[in-house]
Design a protein around this motif. Structure first.
Motif, PDB file in Angstrom:
ATOM      1  N   GLY A   1      74.826  62.618  41.096  1.00 21.24           N
ATOM      2  CA  GLY A   1      75.547  61.351  41.199  1.00 21.24           C
ATOM      3  C   GLY A   1      75.357  60.493  39.966  1.00 21.24           C
ATOM      4  N   LEU A   2      74.148  60.498  39.409  1.00 18.50           N
ATOM      5  CA  LEU A   2      73.863  59.720  38.201  1.00 18.50           C
ATOM      6  C   LEU A   2      74.669  60.251  37.020  1.00 18.50           C
ATOM      7  CD1 LEU A   2      72.289  57.762  36.420  1.00 18.50           C
ATOM      8  CD2 LEU A   2      70.379  59.382  36.433  1.00 18.50           C
ATOM      9  N   TRP A   3      74.725  61.554  36.881  1.00 16.77           N
ATOM     10  CA  TRP A   3      75.465  62.169  35.769  1.00 16.77           C
ATOM     11  C   TRP A   3      76.934  61.762  35.809  1.00 16.77           C
ATOM     12  CZ3 TRP A   3      78.120  67.400  35.912  1.00 16.77           C
ATOM     13  CH2 TRP A   3      78.576  67.769  34.641  1.00 16.77           C
ATOM     14  N   TRP A   4      77.515  61.818  37.015  1.00 19.17           N
ATOM     15  CA  TRP A   4      78.922  61.413  37.125  1.00 19.17           C
ATOM     16  C   TRP A   4      79.094  59.924  36.840  1.00 19.17           C
ATOM     17  CZ3 TRP A   4      81.210  57.862  40.460  1.00 19.17           C
ATOM     18  CH2 TRP A   4      82.608  57.775  40.348  1.00 19.17           C
ATOM     19  N   ALA A   5      78.215  59.095  37.392  1.00 16.40           N
ATOM     20  CA  ALA A   5      78.331  57.648  37.172  1.00 16.40           C
ATOM     21  C   ALA A   5      78.216  57.306  35.693  1.00 16.40           C
ATOM     22  CB  ALA A   5      77.271  56.906  37.974  1.00 16.40           C
ATOM     23  N   ALA A   6      77.370  58.036  34.976  1.00 12.42           N
ATOM     24  CA  ALA A   6      77.146  57.751  33.559  1.00 12.42           C
ATOM     25  C   ALA A   6      78.261  58.282  32.673  1.00 12.42           C
ATOM     26  CB  ALA A   6      75.809  58.336  33.118  1.00 12.42           C
ATOM     27  N   THR A   7      78.863  59.409  33.052  1.00 12.96           N
ATOM     28  CA  THR A   7      79.792  60.090  32.147  1.00 12.96           C
ATOM     29  C   THR A   7      81.198  60.297  32.709  1.00 12.96           C
ATOM     30  OG1 THR A   7      79.242  62.326  32.935  1.00 12.96           O
ATOM     31  CG2 THR A   7      77.814  61.370  31.229  1.00 12.96           C
TER      32      THR A   7
ATOM     33  N   ALA B   1      82.778  69.758  45.599  1.00 10.20           N
ATOM     34  CA  ALA B   1      83.256  69.685  44.221  1.00 10.20           C
ATOM     35  C   ALA B   1      82.687  68.488  43.473  1.00 10.20           C
ATOM     36  CB  ALA B   1      84.792  69.629  44.196  1.00 10.20           C
ATOM     37  N   PHE B   2      81.813  67.715  44.130  1.00 11.50           N
ATOM     38  CA  PHE B   2      81.215  66.558  43.460  1.00 11.50           C
ATOM     39  C   PHE B   2      79.803  66.914  43.014  1.00 11.50           C
ATOM     40  CE2 PHE B   2      79.029  62.406  43.355  1.00 11.50           C
ATOM     41  CZ  PHE B   2      79.847  61.775  42.432  1.00 11.50           C
ATOM     42  N   PRO B   3      79.391  66.497  41.799  1.00  7.49           N
ATOM     43  CA  PRO B   3      78.097  66.930  41.246  1.00  7.49           C
ATOM     44  C   PRO B   3      76.878  66.639  42.110  1.00  7.49           C
ATOM     45  CG  PRO B   3      79.433  65.934  39.538  1.00  7.49           C
ATOM     46  CD  PRO B   3      80.179  65.725  40.834  1.00  7.49           C
ATOM     47  N   ALA B   4      76.913  65.597  42.940  1.00  6.88           N
ATOM     48  CA  ALA B   4      75.754  65.267  43.766  1.00  6.88           C
ATOM     49  C   ALA B   4      75.525  66.276  44.875  1.00  6.88           C
ATOM     50  CB  ALA B   4      75.911  63.870  44.367  1.00  6.88           C
ATOM     51  N   THR B   5      76.417  67.247  45.023  1.00  3.43           N
ATOM     52  CA  THR B   5      76.250  68.280  46.057  1.00  3.43           C
ATOM     53  C   THR B   5      76.062  69.671  45.471  1.00  3.43           C
ATOM     54  OG1 THR B   5      78.628  68.795  46.279  1.00  3.43           O
ATOM     55  CG2 THR B   5      77.765  66.950  47.570  1.00  3.43           C
ATOM     56  N   PHE B   6      76.143  69.815  44.146  1.00  3.10           N
ATOM     57  CA  PHE B   6      76.121  71.143  43.532  1.00  3.10           C
ATOM     58  C   PHE B   6      74.864  71.935  43.888  1.00  3.10           C
ATOM     59  CE2 PHE B   6      79.077  70.048  39.710  1.00  3.10           C
ATOM     60  CZ  PHE B   6      80.133  69.938  40.586  1.00  3.10           C
ATOM     61  N   GLY B   7      73.728  71.253  44.025  1.00  3.79           N
ATOM     62  CA  GLY B   7      72.483  71.957  44.302  1.00  3.79           C
ATOM     63  C   GLY B   7      72.110  72.010  45.767  1.00  3.79           C
TER      64      GLY B   7
ATOM     65  N   GLY C   1      84.696  50.469  36.648  1.00  2.00           N
ATOM     66  CA  GLY C   1      83.519  51.312  36.515  1.00  2.00           C
ATOM     67  C   GLY C   1      83.480  52.423  37.548  1.00  2.00           C
ATOM     68  N   ARG C   2      82.393  53.185  37.526  1.00  2.00           N
ATOM     69  CA  ARG C   2      82.182  54.292  38.464  1.00  2.00           C
ATOM     70  C   ARG C   2      80.961  53.985  39.333  1.00  2.00           C
ATOM     71  NH1 ARG C   2      83.463  56.537  33.602  1.00  2.00           N
ATOM     72  NH2 ARG C   2      81.251  56.502  33.023  1.00  2.00           N
ATOM     73  N   VAL C   3      81.069  54.253  40.626  1.00  2.00           N
ATOM     74  CA  VAL C   3      79.989  53.929  41.562  1.00  2.00           C
ATOM     75  C   VAL C   3      79.668  55.139  42.432  1.00  2.00           C
ATOM     76  CG1 VAL C   3      79.200  52.403  43.391  1.00  2.00           C
ATOM     77  CG2 VAL C   3      80.768  51.531  41.647  1.00  2.00           C
ATOM     78  N   PHE C   4      78.399  55.518  42.465  1.00  2.00           N
ATOM     79  CA  PHE C   4      77.907  56.536  43.393  1.00  2.00           C
ATOM     80  C   PHE C   4      76.896  55.865  44.306  1.00  2.00           C
ATOM     81  CE2 PHE C   4      74.437  59.633  44.315  1.00  2.00           C
ATOM     82  CZ  PHE C   4      75.139  60.398  45.243  1.00  2.00           C
ATOM     83  N   ALA C   5      77.050  56.014  45.608  1.00  2.24           N
ATOM     84  CA  ALA C   5      76.160  55.386  46.586  1.00  2.24           C
ATOM     85  C   ALA C   5      75.602  56.436  47.533  1.00  2.24           C
ATOM     86  CB  ALA C   5      76.917  54.322  47.383  1.00  2.24           C
ATOM     87  N   THR C   6      74.302  56.414  47.735  1.00  2.00           N
ATOM     88  CA  THR C   6      73.670  57.317  48.692  1.00  2.00           C
ATOM     89  C   THR C   6      72.678  56.552  49.548  1.00  2.00           C
ATOM     90  OG1 THR C   6      72.334  59.339  48.986  1.00  2.00           O
ATOM     91  CG2 THR C   6      71.925  58.039  46.990  1.00  2.00           C
ATOM     92  N   ALA C   7      72.760  56.742  50.848  1.00  2.00           N
ATOM     93  CA  ALA C   7      71.855  56.073  51.774  1.00  2.00           C
ATOM     94  C   ALA C   7      70.527  56.804  51.898  1.00  2.00           C
ATOM     95  CB  ALA C   7      72.510  55.956  53.155  1.00  2.00           C
ATOM     96  N   LEU C   8      70.423  58.000  51.344  1.00  2.00           N
ATOM     97  CA  LEU C   8      69.199  58.784  51.464  1.00  2.00           C
ATOM     98  C   LEU C   8      68.115  58.244  50.528  1.00  2.00           C
ATOM     99  CD1 LEU C   8      70.701  62.396  51.507  1.00  2.00           C
ATOM    100  CD2 LEU C   8      70.463  60.745  53.384  1.00  2.00           C
TER     101      LEU C   8
ATOM    102  N   LEU D   1      73.551  44.529  28.686  1.00  2.00           N
ATOM    103  CA  LEU D   1      73.555  45.763  29.479  1.00  2.00           C
ATOM    104  C   LEU D   1      74.482  46.821  28.899  1.00  2.00           C
ATOM    105  CD1 LEU D   1      73.801  44.151  33.041  1.00  2.00           C
ATOM    106  CD2 LEU D   1      71.732  45.066  31.964  1.00  2.00           C
ATOM    107  N   SER D   2      75.207  46.483  27.849  1.00  2.00           N
ATOM    108  CA  SER D   2      76.269  47.370  27.371  1.00  2.00           C
ATOM    109  C   SER D   2      75.763  48.696  26.823  1.00  2.00           C
ATOM    110  CB  SER D   2      77.096  46.659  26.292  1.00  2.00           C
ATOM    111  OG  SER D   2      76.300  46.331  25.160  1.00  2.00           O
ATOM    112  N   GLY D   3      74.486  48.787  26.483  1.00  2.00           N
ATOM    113  CA  GLY D   3      73.948  50.027  25.951  1.00  2.00           C
ATOM    114  C   GLY D   3      73.671  51.088  27.000  1.00  2.00           C
ATOM    115  N   TYR D   4      73.794  50.727  28.270  1.00  2.00           N
ATOM    116  CA  TYR D   4      73.503  51.674  29.342  1.00  2.00           C
ATOM    117  C   TYR D   4      74.788  52.333  29.857  1.00  2.00           C
ATOM    118  CZ  TYR D   4      68.982  49.309  29.430  1.00  2.00           C
ATOM    119  OH  TYR D   4      67.764  48.797  29.077  1.00  2.00           O
ATOM    120  N   ALA D   5      74.719  53.641  30.008  1.00  2.00           N
ATOM    121  CA  ALA D   5      75.852  54.362  30.587  1.00  2.00           C
ATOM    122  C   ALA D   5      75.873  54.195  32.095  1.00  2.00           C
ATOM    123  CB  ALA D   5      75.783  55.844  30.219  1.00  2.00           C
ATOM    124  N   ALA D   6      74.712  53.958  32.696  1.00  2.00           N
ATOM    125  CA  ALA D   6      74.632  53.753  34.143  1.00  2.00           C
ATOM    126  C   ALA D   6      73.406  52.921  34.472  1.00  2.00           C
ATOM    127  CB  ALA D   6      74.577  55.085  34.890  1.00  2.00           C
TER     128      ALA D   6
END
Length: 265
Positions: A243-249, A149-155, A217-224, A72-77
């Protein structure tokens, strides 16, 4: 001479082309269908493929838990798209733990937050951050942005009309959970549930999305994300990719003062 220059040009294109073809990071999306979540996969996969093309990342898609038997090491998320911890075998669970401890990112979407066997994998429950309790019947409600201020809310707008299963959770299982979105229980009926079941709501503070650092690691969780049609919604896709972008990078958020001070030292 012209033929020689043309050959050199073609050789240069051949050498450099792969660099442009590679995405900025690679993601594994695991979407294992189950009794209550299966129709969504038909809509979600093409949307994730478009997301990968739009944002320039590479993606592998899996309908089963087999990728956890490989490296799994090749995956950023890794995106657990309605895939719960109970879908993984013992050795596969160890693989996910090692991946996170190596700095990998995890995105837990909707059913991924439900523990089929509570207490059987405490590490995963802490990864998600809160224990699922119950949910009422699907209803329209008002979602509030708690962390602009978190990327999962920017849009997203500050208040957002959304229709979903409003999962109810217990208290945090770890320190450091940062709420990204919450639902206003005054905008729907938390007690509207099937006969024989009881749902009372969570009260004034009802988080539905959060993030945290966990075990390296980094974890983003959404119930939606219950209804298949939601995967055609542009706002929801922006929420997921942020959320994916932040979790990956780890990018997109301002560093905490203490972290910034240490970085300068």
């Amino acid at each position: 001479m012209k033929r020689f220059l043309l050959a050199c040009l073609l050789l240069a294109v051949t050498i450099t082309a792969p660099a442009f073809a590679e995405g900025q990071f690679k993601v594994l999306v695991v979407a294992i269908p189950n009794r209550y979540h299966h129709d969504y996969t038909v809509v979600a996969r093409p949307q994730f493929e478009r997301m990968a093309q739009r944002h320039g990342f590479d993606m592998d898609w899996a309908w089963s838990n087999r990728p956890f038997d490989a490296d799994l090491s090749g995956y950023a998320a890794i995106v657990l798209l309605n895939t719960a911890g109970g879908d993984l075998e013992t050795t596969q669970r160890k693989a996910l733990e090692a991946y996170v401890r190596g700095g990998g990112g995890v995105v837990a979407v909707h059913r991924a937050m439900v523990f089929d066997q509570p207490g059987h994998w405490p590490w995963f429950e802490k990864l998600v951050g809160r224990a699922f309790i119950i949910h009422p019947i699907v209803q329209t409600a008002t979602v509030r942005v708690e962390d602009p201020a978190f990327p999962a809310t920017f849009g997203l707008p500050a208040r957002w009309i959304w229709t979903d299963e409003w999962y109810e959770f217990g208290p945090p299982l770890v320190d450091g959970l940062r709420t990204v979105l919450s639902v206003d229980e005054r905008s729907y009926d938390p007690t509207r549930i099937w006969p024989g079941q009881v749902s009372r709501g969570m009260g004034a503070e009802h988080p539905v999305a959060w993030y945290h650092h966990y075990d390296g690691g980094r974890v983003f969780a959404t119930a939606l994300g219950h209804t298949p049609a939601l995967y055609d919604d542009a706002l929801y896709l922006e929420h997921l990719y942020g959320g994916l972008w932040w979790a990956a990078t780890g990018k997109g958020i301002e560093p905490e003062p203490a972290q910034e001070h240490r970085a300068r030292e």
